[in-house]
Scaffold this motif. Structure first.
Motif, PDB file in Angstrom:
ATOM      1  N   LYS A 196     -13.759 -11.377   0.829  1.00  0.00           N
ATOM      2  CA  LYS A 196     -13.583 -12.244   2.012  1.00  0.00           C
ATOM      3  C   LYS A 196     -12.104 -12.339   2.393  1.00  0.00           C
ATOM      4  CE  LYS A 196     -17.316 -15.531   1.172  1.00  0.00           C
ATOM      5  NZ  LYS A 196     -17.219 -15.728  -0.295  1.00  0.00           N
ATOM      6  N   PHE A 197     -11.880 -12.600   3.666  1.00  0.00           N
ATOM      7  CA  PHE A 197     -10.497 -12.701   4.121  1.00  0.00           C
ATOM      8  C   PHE A 197      -9.749 -13.818   3.398  1.00  0.00           C
ATOM      9  CE2 PHE A 197      -7.282 -14.158   7.311  1.00  0.00           C
ATOM     10  CZ  PHE A 197      -6.407 -13.107   7.099  1.00  0.00           C
ATOM     11  N   SER A 198     -10.438 -14.942   3.197  1.00  0.00           N
ATOM     12  CA  SER A 198      -9.761 -16.066   2.528  1.00  0.00           C
ATOM     13  C   SER A 198      -9.352 -15.669   1.109  1.00  0.00           C
ATOM     14  CB  SER A 198     -10.661 -17.291   2.506  1.00  0.00           C
ATOM     15  OG  SER A 198     -11.859 -16.984   1.832  1.00  0.00           O
ATOM     16  N   GLU A 199     -10.185 -14.854   0.458  1.00  0.00           N
ATOM     17  CA  GLU A 199      -9.831 -14.401  -0.888  1.00  0.00           C
ATOM     18  C   GLU A 199      -8.624 -13.465  -0.843  1.00  0.00           C
ATOM     19  OE1 GLU A 199     -14.336 -14.504  -2.789  1.00  0.00           O
ATOM     20  OE2 GLU A 199     -13.710 -12.759  -1.660  1.00  0.00           O
ATOM     21  N   LEU A 200      -8.619 -12.618   0.177  1.00  0.00           N
ATOM     22  CA  LEU A 200      -7.472 -11.720   0.335  1.00  0.00           C
ATOM     23  C   LEU A 200      -6.196 -12.537   0.529  1.00  0.00           C
ATOM     24  CD1 LEU A 200      -6.300  -8.827   0.764  1.00  0.00           C
ATOM     25  CD2 LEU A 200      -6.710  -9.157   3.201  1.00  0.00           C
TER      26      LEU A 200
END
Ligand code: SF4
Lengths: 234, 601
Positions: free
Chosen positions: B8-12
């Motif tokens: 996920k983008f938030s994880e990135l």
């Protein structure tokens, strides 16, 4: 042909945002991306004279890496007159949803360069607070005013700092930092990254661990003792 | 339905905190073409391929081959290709610390969810990066130990024409041009995916295709001294060749990198192959035959590509641009548009001489970048040995003309450590540099003296598979250093700037390029000891490699500096590159007699 190159041309100022993935691109990358997008859009930019001609494009101050920005500005001198809205849609066709132009305005060809004009930059933070009782908020607000605004290492680089709350235990912080030195104000340039590090530590005192949303919201120019946006000034 | 796992983008975002140049790891560049996975209903009828360039984004993006495959694969509605580059060490550490597997750029698909992982291997020093990427994907690095049916791991590119050193790690390897072959393979992968057949069935199926080498289907036998005694079955794999380049348009809408790559320009391949037949040159053999693109469509597509991409530089690529028969026509055809739009044109491998100087003048970029010559050797004798068709007179004449016309920079390329090299050949390098310096000084107006510089680049010769010099043992490190020091000491320092490649790294390069599959053990050991980015001067550690070879029970010299006997079976004999071993040996014999053949092969 020759005539066109010698003509003064037209200056367009446009505002754009960069967010999500694009906030991780440096200022230099953004400059390249915009320059290429303008070329793809078929907008004929005026070039400087000389050995290696450079397009006449001027950008507002860099935004720190990793910060969403809704206030990036660019002045470009073009050779052919174009309607503002037409310019906007042509450029946006060449950009991605993570970075798009939001406004465009023709300005006086002789107007000062945007990067030298900008005086103050507005950053917004959202803090997830454990409580938003009136007492807590008052205490926090006072502390921001007394400690950060007037007594911290950053005091002389902050033009203003304001605090607001919502019902959902979120505290909104608006911070206006100087990006230009004014001799009469004895101010300093606001250093975002240093401030963020300091601030992240400082809020721990108030049981706030998380700054959830950082963005650069606007940039301002001092004019007649008030702050004006680069679009208002023209 | 199978599910593809993504980051996920938030994880990135969490991962990117404090990472250098985070722009390397984010997507949404203009021109990406991978499928939107949120719109895919049935993953089982799709094939996902990761195109992996085992170096960082900035180096991988300008590669010419990757965008071609990316385009061809993504044009087909049931295939999707995504790009992967090596994460830089800081990001690798972050991923490993947080136990996050490596993912692709476009949809951030974890690599172990792909159907095919395809490595583009441009040179031997990327081997450790390849293992590192397989490992970071959560997969076993050995082909044999990867149990499941997917992902299939393969490699292609110029550095796998000798597939043996990487053979332990790959399910299959691709030799030759990828344009047509990749699609044929992916069609087979599609069938395989639908079926319930085992991996071996699939590998046997694709091994029937020209250009596909499946290491697991061969057995190598060795003599006690390490030489190969037999290969079974001795069925050669024929290099795949695209007969007509014009069948594939140049990529008109490539991905435009968001962060600045090492070459930031629109690159156009005008010709593949080179027929000059320099005896040390691997590219000259493996990219045969010479195939030219049609000049009219090149002119049209160059202009179109510049308009599409917004680049301010176009580069016409080939191994030997002056040999492209319509080069004048091409440059004249694009000059008007390029000048008008302030687009600079570059010809990185134009061999300039006094006859075609006007070509360089035509594009106007020459003066800035300077004259480039690759005499490779100092003496005519040695140039005859290596079959390098360039004479001292030619270089001197060209400099005289060019410098009178305002040029003022020169770049020279030499190699040392050639077979049959004598002290005099090295002395002649110094003399040639001196002569060139004097000619340039005489031709230069006095006031420009101060600015005048010659850049000299000296490389250690690495004998490569499929060249007439494949039997040659590399010169010893000590001897190379001595020769280099002699050159540095004796050239006029005031005007000459010398750079050179690390001879120890060249030695490892030789061993990796001529190795058999046992060299794979050394690669694995080196990687386990932390070797990566071996092509980066500050990352390369000879000590690690030395230990790695030793602990694998191997002698680097056996692969690098040993002279190979004419009747030996070579690790790459299993590949039919299109040029016979006999021909190569004859060329080697001719070089021994200093006899030159021109443009013959
Ligand atoms: S000119 Fe010689 S060195 Fe250059 S690509 Fe051709 S064969 Fe190789």
């Amino acid at each position: 042909m020759k005539n066109q190159e010698n003509a003064a041309g037209f200056k367009i100022r446009f505002k754009f945002y960069k967010k999500d993935e694009y906030k991780y691109l440096s200022h230099l990358n953004i400059v390249n991306i915009i320059t290429r997008a303008l070329r793809r859009a078929g907008i004929k930019t005026k070039y400087s004279c000389g050995y290696r001609p450079k397009p006449k494009i001027n950008f507002s101050n860099p935004t720190p890496l990793g910060v969403d920005s809704f206030a990036e500005y660019c002045d470009v001198v073009i050779l052919e007159d174009i309607e503002e809205c037409e310019f906007l849609s042509a450029v946006n066709l060449e950009l991605v949803p993570q970075m798009m132009a939001t406004r465009a305005k023709k300005i006086d060809i002789k107007s000062a360069s945007i990067s030298s004009d900008i005086s103050v930059c507005l950053y917004c933070f959202e803090l997830d607070a454990a409580s938003s009782t009136v007492n807590f908020i008052n205490e926090f607000t006072e502390s921001v005013k007394n400690n950060i605004k007037s007594k911290s290492d950053f005091s002389s680089s902050i033009f203003d700092m304001m605090v607001k709350t919502s019902n959902e235990n979120i505290i909104f912080v608006k911070l206006y930092g100087y990006v230009k030195i004014f001799k009469n104000l004895n101010n300093e340039i606001f250093k975002f990254n240093n401030f963020l590090e300091f601030f992240q530590n400082w809020i721990k005192k108030y049981n706030i661990i998380n700054i959830s949303y950082i963005k650069k919201e606007e940039i301002y120019i001092f004019k007649d003792n008030t702050l004006k946006t680069p679009m208002e000034i023209i | 339905m199978e599910k593809i796992k993504t980051l996920k983008f938030s994880e990135l975002e969490n991962l990117l905190e404090g990472i250098q140049k985070p722009g390397r790891y984010v997507n949404h560049e203009v021109g990406t073409k991978s499928k939107d996975i949120s719109k895919i209903a049935d993953f089982s009828s799709m094939v996902f391929m990761a195109l992996i360039f085992p170096d960082i984004y900035e180096i991988g993006m300008p590669n010419l081959g990757l965008p071609i495959l990316y385009e061809i694969i993504n044009k087909i509605k049931y295939f999707s290709a995504e790009r992967v580059f090596s994460p830089w060490i800081d990001f690798e550490k972050k991923l490993r610390d947080r136990k996050v597997k490596l993912f692709s750029l476009e949809n951030r698909i974890f690599l172990d969810c792909f159907d095919v992982l395809g490595f583009s291997v441009q040179h031997e020093m990327l081997c450790t990066n390849i293992l590192n990427i397989i490992d970071m994907s959560g997969l076993k690095i050995h082909s044999k130990e990867r149990g499941g049916r997917f992902p299939l791991v393969c490699a292609g590119g110029p550095a796998v024409v000798n597939p043996q050193p990487l053979s332990k790690f790959m399910d299959f390897m691709v030799i030759g041009d990828g344009e047509e072959l990749t699609i044929k393979i992916l069609e087979k992968v599609k069938t395989y995916k639908k079926s319930s057949k085992g991996k071996l069935w699939f590998l046997k199926e694709i091994s029937k295709l020209d250009g596909v080498y499946v290491p697991g289907l061969y057995k190598f036998y060795y003599f006690k001294d390490g030489k190969i005694s037999d290969i079974k079955p001795f069925l050669k794999v024929k290099k795949e060749t695209v007969k007509d380049l014009n069948k594939f348009d140049i990529v008109l809408n490539p991905v435009i990198p968001n962060i600045k790559p090492v070459h930031d320009r629109f690159a156009v391949e005008i010709m593949r192959g080179c027929s000059r037949g320099c005896r040390f040159c691997q590219a000259g053999i493996i990219y045969r035959p010479v195939r030219q693109r049609n000049v009219n469509s090149l002119i049209e597509n160059s202009i179109c590509g510049i308009k599409n991409t917004g680049y301010d530089e176009i580069s016409f690529m080939s191994l030997s641009t002056a040999d492209y028969k319509d080069i004048g026509c091409l440059l004249e055809g694009v000059a008007g548009f390029m000048n008008l739009n302030k687009i600079s044109v570059s010809l990185p491998s134009l061999r300039v001489d006094s006859f075609n100087l006007h070509l360089a003048e035509l594009i106007g970029s020459g003066r800035r970048t300077g004259l480039t010559f690759a005499p490779e050797a100092g003496s005519q004798r040695m140039r005859d040995i290596i079959n390098k068709d360039i004479s001292e007179e030619e270089i001197i004449d060209c400099i005289k003309v060019a410098f009178k016309n305002g040029w003022e920079k020169i770049k020279l390329y030499f190699m040392i450590g050639f077979p049959f090299e004598e002290d005099e050949d090295i002395e002649q390098i110094v003399l040639l540099i001196k002569k060139i310096t004097n000619t340039a000084k005489d031709a230069l107006p006095k006031r420009n003296f101060r600015r005048f510089k010659i850049n000299v680049s000296i490389n250690a010769f690495c004998p490569k598979p499929f060249t007439p010099f494949q039997w040659v043992g590399q010169d010893s490190t000590g001897s190379l250093v001595k020769k280099f020091n002699y050159i540095v000491k004796n050239v006029p320092k005031k005007f000459v700037q010398i750079s050179w490649s690390n001879p120890q790294a060249s030695k490892i390069e030789s061993a990796l390029s001529k190795g058999d599959s046992s060299v794979g053990d050394a690669i694995e050991k080196a990687w386990r000891k932390g070797a990566k980015f071996d092509n980066w001067t500050d990352m390369f550690s000879y000590k690690i490699w030395e230990e790695a070879f030793k602990e694998s029970g191997l002698d680097i010299n056996f692969f690098a500096t040993r002279e190979i006997l004419p009747d030996e079976i070579l690790p790459w004999d299993i590949i039919d590159i299109g040029t016979s071993k006999k021909f190569l040996f004859n060329e080697y014999e001719k070089s021994r007699k200093c006899s030159r053949v021109q443009n013959k092969i």
